[in-house]
Design a protein around this motif. Structure first.
Motif, mmCIF file in Angstrom:
data_model
loop_
_atom_site.group_PDB
_atom_site.id
_atom_site.type_symbol
_atom_site.label_atom_id
_atom_site.label_comp_id
_atom_site.label_asym_id
_atom_site.label_seq_id
_atom_site.Cartn_x
_atom_site.Cartn_y
_atom_site.Cartn_z
ATOM 1 N N LYS A 42 0.694 -1.138 0.204
ATOM 2 C CA LYS A 42 0.030 0.084 0.064
ATOM 3 C C LYS A 42 0.946 1.226 0.045
ATOM 4 N N ALA A 43 1.852 1.091 0.788
ATOM 5 C CA ALA A 43 2.792 2.437 0.856
ATOM 6 C C ALA A 43 3.542 2.801 -0.671
ATOM 7 N N MET A 44 3.983 1.528 -1.169
ATOM 8 C CA MET A 44 4.609 1.673 -2.427
ATOM 9 C C MET A 44 3.763 2.307 -3.626
ATOM 10 N N THR A 49 2.073 6.511 -7.188
ATOM 11 C CA THR A 49 0.959 7.012 -7.816
ATOM 12 C C THR A 49 1.177 8.600 -7.450
ATOM 13 N N GLU A 50 1.638 9.092 -6.075
ATOM 14 C CA GLU A 50 1.957 10.457 -6.044
ATOM 15 C C GLU A 50 3.174 11.015 -6.348
ATOM 16 N N LEU A 55 11.595 8.737 -11.182
ATOM 17 C CA LEU A 55 11.712 7.340 -11.897
ATOM 18 C C LEU A 55 12.966 6.814 -11.530
ATOM 19 N N GLU A 56 14.194 7.617 -11.857
ATOM 20 C CA GLU A 56 15.421 7.070 -11.875
ATOM 21 C C GLU A 56 15.840 6.687 -10.561
ATOM 22 N N ASN A 57 15.016 6.981 -9.328
ATOM 23 C CA ASN A 57 15.228 6.503 -7.880
ATOM 24 C C ASN A 57 14.555 5.564 -7.398
ATOM 25 N N LEU A 58 13.604 4.641 -8.577
ATOM 26 C CA LEU A 58 12.762 3.613 -7.837
ATOM 27 C C LEU A 58 13.216 2.633 -7.212
ATOM 28 N N HIS A 59 14.304 2.163 -7.224
ATOM 29 C CA HIS A 59 14.990 1.312 -6.436
ATOM 30 C C HIS A 59 14.953 1.589 -4.900
ATOM 31 N N LYS A 60 14.818 2.905 -4.598
ATOM 32 C CA LYS A 60 14.732 3.317 -3.132
ATOM 33 C C LYS A 60 13.249 3.080 -2.621
#
Length: 79
Positions: A42-44, A49-50, A55-60
């Motif tokens: 849910k947090a992810m 969404t927000e 995008l370049e930091n999605l691994h975080k």
């Protein structure tokens, strides 16, 4: 010591009776995702969404989501 996972996110109160039919019970058939995984998902979902993280930091996102899930579990265990 293992991490508190909160147990099953969606426990089902079912049991098999002596002749193999399913009946309602106070016992829970556990399985599937844990409450910790549910909170993290849910947090992810919200972070993506927000657009909380670029995008370049999605691994975080996953570690942060589990940090939030752990905080939720800790808060919910308070009296």
């Amino acid at each position: 010591m293992s991490k508190n996972d909160g147990g099953s996110a969606f426990p089902c109160p079912i049991a098999m009776n002596a002749i193999g039919n399913m009946t309602l019970s106070n016992e829970y058939a556990c399985g599937g995702m844990t409450l910790r995984d549910y909170f993290a998902a849910k947090a992810m979902q919200n972070m993506i969404t927000e657009k909380v993280i670029e995008l370049e930091n999605l691994h975080k996102i996953p570690p942060l989501a589990y940090e939030l899930a752990d905080a939720m579990l800790a808060e919910r265990s308070k009296p």
